[in-house]
Design an enzyme around this catalytic site. Sequence first.
Site, mmCIF file in Angstrom:
data_model
loop_
_atom_site.group_PDB
_atom_site.id
_atom_site.type_symbol
_atom_site.label_atom_id
_atom_site.label_comp_id
_atom_site.label_asym_id
_atom_site.label_seq_id
_atom_site.Cartn_x
_atom_site.Cartn_y
_atom_site.Cartn_z
ATOM 1 N N HIS A 181 0.832 -1.203 0.000
ATOM 2 C CA HIS A 181 0.000 0.000 0.000
ATOM 3 C C HIS A 181 0.870 1.258 0.000
ATOM 4 C CE1 HIS A 181 -3.377 -2.606 0.793
ATOM 5 N NE2 HIS A 181 -4.206 -1.582 0.974
ATOM 6 N N HIS A 235 1.452 -4.037 8.883
ATOM 7 C CA HIS A 235 2.886 -3.782 8.736
ATOM 8 C C HIS A 235 3.384 -3.054 9.974
ATOM 9 C CE1 HIS A 235 2.845 -4.863 4.439
ATOM 10 N NE2 HIS A 235 1.722 -4.174 4.362
#
Length: 321
Positions: A181, A235
């Site tokens: 992303h 993440h």
Amino acid sequence: MSRVGYAAGTASPLTRQGEVTGTMSRIYQRSYPVLDTIALACIVGFWVLIQLFVTPFHRMFSLDNKAIQFPFAVVERVPVVWSIVYAGVIPFLVLLVWAATYRPTPHKVQVTLLGFLIAVMLTSLITDIIKNSVGRPRPDLISRCMPKKGTSAESLVAWTVCTQTSEHILQEGWRSFPSGHSSFSFAGLGYLTLFLCGQMRIFRPRTDLCRGLVAFVPLLCALMIAISRLDDYRHDVYDVTCGSILGFLVAQFSYRRYFPPLRSATCDEPYGRDEISGSEGFSKLADDEEQQIFGHGSTSRQWESREESYALAETTSPRAR
């Protein structure tokens, strides 16, 4: 044989080679966007193959590792589809609206859109190659994995202890580094920021602050998308930071292939077709002796001018006497 006779005779092999390389250079100057489009298609093809056939490297892990014990977020703040919309579709539509409003030259529209597509697709390809090669566990790996009962919590275990039935959820657990992303958002929205900075010339002396704020709005949006990956425990900071840097570097690379630096006086105009390479193309540089004997026509003109000046000197000398 005299040098004059050599120059006036048939073309030498070196001359023919220079003509061929010059012709190839001119063809490249006219068709380089087409070649870049073919390269873009190859990038897309490799990316599709990775999505279909490549699985990540599965690093061993331990159940007592607190860094991978975060909960699995079923609903993401920015799903994959919406990240593509925010960082891919919307910037592309902005560029199309700009082209329809200001009516730039077809060459400028072509290289602008081509540079954007190369930035986002090359970033996606590089990101997925690194993801599958590194195989770093996500912060929510154990929640994804659902290990078997009785699995040792102190020792390292392999991915085979997982009971997750969804193959996609399980394989994604080892694709943490770098953040996709983050890299994609900074590639698409970062490219849009660079483009707006160039078109509004924000680094020109005494440029108003409003232009700079407008140009950096896409970069702020990319930052918010990257931060959402931390909130979803997909993440950690290391993944997001490296992904953001990767995306922006590829965006900068793609933008600068077609546009001059932002501090240039002509930063709002792309390089012309005749600026891709030199007018002579790529060829071997001749030394002094070869330049005199086998030059590209200019040398023969030098010898001819010497003959004319010598003949003029003979004809004018009797009058001088």
